[in-house]
Write a protein that holds these residues in place. Structure first.
Motif, mmCIF file in Angstrom:
data_model
loop_
_atom_site.group_PDB
_atom_site.id
_atom_site.type_symbol
_atom_site.label_atom_id
_atom_site.label_comp_id
_atom_site.label_asym_id
_atom_site.label_seq_id
_atom_site.Cartn_x
_atom_site.Cartn_y
_atom_site.Cartn_z
ATOM 1 N N ALA A 17 0.832 -1.209 0.000
ATOM 2 C CA ALA A 17 0.000 0.000 0.000
ATOM 3 C C ALA A 17 0.867 1.259 0.000
ATOM 4 O O ALA A 17 0.576 2.216 -0.731
ATOM 5 C CB ALA A 17 -0.952 0.002 1.186
ATOM 6 N N GLY A 18 1.916 1.280 0.793
ATOM 7 C CA GLY A 18 2.814 2.427 0.815
ATOM 8 C C GLY A 18 3.510 2.630 -0.507
ATOM 9 O O GLY A 18 3.660 3.762 -0.985
ATOM 10 N N PHE A 19 3.917 1.527 -1.130
ATOM 11 C CA PHE A 19 4.559 1.612 -2.444
ATOM 12 C C PHE A 19 3.601 2.214 -3.461
ATOM 13 O O PHE A 19 3.952 3.135 -4.196
ATOM 14 C CB PHE A 19 5.022 0.224 -2.903
ATOM 15 C CG PHE A 19 5.589 0.224 -4.286
ATOM 16 C CD1 PHE A 19 6.926 0.544 -4.505
ATOM 17 C CD2 PHE A 19 4.793 -0.072 -5.389
ATOM 18 C CE1 PHE A 19 7.452 0.564 -5.794
ATOM 19 C CE2 PHE A 19 5.306 -0.049 -6.668
ATOM 20 C CZ PHE A 19 6.640 0.267 -6.878
ATOM 21 N N VAL A 20 2.375 1.711 -3.501
ATOM 22 C CA VAL A 20 1.378 2.201 -4.455
ATOM 23 C C VAL A 20 1.107 3.686 -4.225
ATOM 24 O O VAL A 20 1.049 4.465 -5.173
ATOM 25 C CB VAL A 20 0.080 1.373 -4.371
ATOM 26 C CG1 VAL A 20 -1.035 2.008 -5.195
ATOM 27 C CG2 VAL A 20 0.326 -0.060 -4.821
ATOM 28 N N ALA A 21 0.976 4.091 -2.974
ATOM 29 C CA ALA A 21 0.682 5.488 -2.655
ATOM 30 C C ALA A 21 1.795 6.428 -3.092
ATOM 31 O O ALA A 21 1.537 7.594 -3.416
ATOM 32 C CB ALA A 21 0.428 5.636 -1.157
ATOM 33 N N ASP A 22 3.025 5.944 -3.131
ATOM 34 C CA ASP A 22 4.176 6.781 -3.484
ATOM 35 C C ASP A 22 4.401 6.921 -4.992
ATOM 36 O O ASP A 22 5.304 7.643 -5.403
ATOM 37 C CB ASP A 22 5.460 6.222 -2.853
ATOM 38 C CG ASP A 22 5.479 6.378 -1.352
ATOM 39 O OD1 ASP A 22 4.694 7.199 -0.821
ATOM 40 O OD2 ASP A 22 6.274 5.669 -0.699
ATOM 41 N N GLN A 23 3.614 6.263 -5.810
ATOM 42 C CA GLN A 23 3.849 6.245 -7.255
ATOM 43 C C GLN A 23 2.970 7.261 -7.980
ATOM 44 O O GLN A 23 1.857 7.552 -7.545
ATOM 45 C CB GLN A 23 3.595 4.846 -7.827
ATOM 46 C CG GLN A 23 4.375 3.748 -7.150
ATOM 47 C CD GLN A 23 5.862 4.045 -7.044
ATOM 48 O OE1 GLN A 23 6.513 4.392 -8.018
ATOM 49 N NE2 GLN A 23 6.397 3.899 -5.841
ATOM 50 N N LEU A 43 -6.575 -6.470 0.338
ATOM 51 C CA LEU A 43 -5.997 -5.152 0.591
ATOM 52 C C LEU A 43 -6.924 -4.021 0.152
ATOM 53 O O LEU A 43 -6.499 -2.870 0.076
ATOM 54 C CB LEU A 43 -4.658 -5.024 -0.135
ATOM 55 C CG LEU A 43 -3.554 -5.995 0.293
ATOM 56 C CD1 LEU A 43 -2.336 -5.849 -0.610
ATOM 57 C CD2 LEU A 43 -3.187 -5.794 1.747
ATOM 58 N N GLU A 44 -8.185 -4.318 -0.120
ATOM 59 C CA GLU A 44 -9.090 -3.355 -0.747
ATOM 60 C C GLU A 44 -9.202 -2.028 -0.022
ATOM 61 O O GLU A 44 -9.375 -1.000 -0.653
ATOM 62 C CB GLU A 44 -10.473 -3.970 -0.986
ATOM 63 C CG GLU A 44 -11.177 -4.469 0.240
ATOM 64 C CD GLU A 44 -12.182 -3.498 0.808
ATOM 65 O OE1 GLU A 44 -12.461 -2.468 0.180
ATOM 66 O OE2 GLU A 44 -12.672 -3.757 1.898
ATOM 67 N N THR A 45 -9.046 -1.987 1.266
ATOM 68 C CA THR A 45 -9.149 -0.707 1.977
ATOM 69 C C THR A 45 -7.920 0.168 1.770
ATOM 70 O O THR A 45 -7.932 1.343 2.100
ATOM 71 C CB THR A 45 -9.350 -0.925 3.489
ATOM 72 O OG1 THR A 45 -8.250 -1.671 4.007
ATOM 73 C CG2 THR A 45 -10.662 -1.652 3.762
ATOM 74 N N MET A 46 -6.849 -0.398 1.219
ATOM 75 C CA MET A 46 -5.605 0.343 1.027
ATOM 76 C C MET A 46 -5.504 1.030 -0.328
ATOM 77 O O MET A 46 -4.602 1.825 -0.542
ATOM 78 C CB MET A 46 -4.414 -0.609 1.181
ATOM 79 C CG MET A 46 -4.318 -1.239 2.523
ATOM 80 S SD MET A 46 -2.896 -2.329 2.558
ATOM 81 C CE MET A 46 -2.997 -2.966 4.203
ATOM 82 N N TRP A 47 -6.398 0.720 -1.259
ATOM 83 C CA TRP A 47 -6.264 1.247 -2.613
ATOM 84 C C TRP A 47 -6.933 2.600 -2.731
ATOM 85 O O TRP A 47 -8.133 2.700 -2.917
ATOM 86 C CB TRP A 47 -6.869 0.297 -3.647
ATOM 87 C CG TRP A 47 -6.358 -1.106 -3.594
ATOM 88 C CD1 TRP A 47 -7.107 -2.238 -3.517
ATOM 89 C CD2 TRP A 47 -5.000 -1.553 -3.638
ATOM 90 N NE1 TRP A 47 -6.302 -3.340 -3.494
ATOM 91 C CE2 TRP A 47 -4.995 -2.951 -3.565
ATOM 92 C CE3 TRP A 47 -3.777 -0.891 -3.718
ATOM 93 C CZ2 TRP A 47 -3.835 -3.711 -3.581
ATOM 94 C CZ3 TRP A 47 -2.618 -1.656 -3.725
ATOM 95 C CH2 TRP A 47 -2.656 -3.028 -3.663
ATOM 96 N N LEU A 76 -14.792 -4.548 -6.087
ATOM 97 C CA LEU A 76 -14.223 -4.398 -4.745
ATOM 98 C C LEU A 76 -13.127 -3.338 -4.669
ATOM 99 O O LEU A 76 -12.941 -2.716 -3.623
ATOM 100 C CB LEU A 76 -13.651 -5.736 -4.268
ATOM 101 C CG LEU A 76 -14.626 -6.909 -4.211
ATOM 102 C CD1 LEU A 76 -13.878 -8.189 -3.904
ATOM 103 C CD2 LEU A 76 -15.707 -6.626 -3.178
ATOM 104 N N VAL A 77 -12.375 -3.181 -5.757
ATOM 105 C CA VAL A 77 -11.246 -2.238 -5.779
ATOM 106 C C VAL A 77 -11.317 -1.408 -7.056
ATOM 107 O O VAL A 77 -11.945 -1.810 -8.028
ATOM 108 C CB VAL A 77 -9.879 -2.982 -5.707
ATOM 109 C CG1 VAL A 77 -9.804 -3.865 -4.470
ATOM 110 C CG2 VAL A 77 -9.606 -3.789 -6.948
ATOM 111 N N PRO A 78 -10.638 -0.250 -7.078
ATOM 112 C CA PRO A 78 -10.618 0.573 -8.294
ATOM 113 C C PRO A 78 -9.665 -0.029 -9.334
ATOM 114 O O PRO A 78 -8.510 0.361 -9.457
ATOM 115 C CB PRO A 78 -10.117 1.931 -7.783
ATOM 116 C CG PRO A 78 -9.286 1.598 -6.577
ATOM 117 C CD PRO A 78 -9.926 0.385 -5.954
ATOM 118 N N LEU A 79 -10.152 -1.000 -10.071
ATOM 119 C CA LEU A 79 -9.342 -1.766 -11.026
ATOM 120 C C LEU A 79 -9.416 -1.142 -12.412
ATOM 121 O O LEU A 79 -10.499 -1.009 -12.983
ATOM 122 C CB LEU A 79 -9.839 -3.212 -11.075
ATOM 123 C CG LEU A 79 -9.028 -4.186 -11.891
ATOM 124 C CD1 LEU A 79 -7.677 -4.438 -11.228
ATOM 125 C CD2 LEU A 79 -9.778 -5.510 -12.036
#
Length: 163
Positions: A17-23, A43-47, A76-79
């Motif tokens: 989640a931290g990696f994704v947020a930093d991109q 991990l759906e709450t992290m996206w 479930l997630v923003p895919l």
């Protein structure tokens, strides 16, 4: 356009989640020792930003089954993206993409023959389906070239950019 393929493992999932947020680009996630659909859903709450999944599709995991999983995950997630990797990836991607609609599907190619099938509900928003050919990604006429791979705490990250 830029996509980042993050190849992670369950042992590193707390860093994802931290990696994704930093991109500043969409991250397409694969998981070497678990089902990536289940990992992404867990991990759906992290996206906070749209993500993608990298699927190994073939005789053990057909594109038709992958399409069902992708459609479910998209609720479930923003895919936004799916990358199909494996034998006959282009044909597998064609099947998967065709099945991501609410319409009746009839299609035949070298990997499947489907007549009058439905895969409802379709994703709530468009999902771009890519396939791997050699080291590059293709979706229709668009090509993304692999630039290189770097190691991160979340896993190995390969950058793909428009040619």
């Amino acid at each position: 356009m830029e996509l980042l393929h993050l190849a992670t493992m369950l042992e590193r999932v707390e860093h994802v989640a931290g990696f994704v947020a930093d991109q500043n680009a969409t991250v397409v996630l694969s998981c070497e020792n678990a089902n990536v659909i289940i990992v992404a859903a867990a991990l759906e709450t992290m996206w906070a930003a749209p993500i993608g999944v990298w699927l190994e599709v073939g005789s053990g995991y057909a594109a038709s089954l992958a399409a069902r999983d992708v459609a479910t995950l998209s609720w479930l997630v923003p895919l936004d993206h799916v990358v199909v990797h494996g034998p006959d990836a282009r044909e597998q991607a064609q099947i998967l993409e065709t099945l991501l609609t609410n319409e009746q599907v009839t299609i035949a190619n070298d990997v499947a023959s489907i007549k009058g099938a439905y895969n409802r509900p379709a994703p709530p928003r468009a999902v771009r389906v890519w396939h791997v050919d050699a080291q590059d990604l293709y979706a229709g006429d668009e090509q993304l070239r692999a630039l290189g791979t770097r190691n991160t705490p979340a896993g190995a990250c390969t950058t793909y950019v428009t040619t």
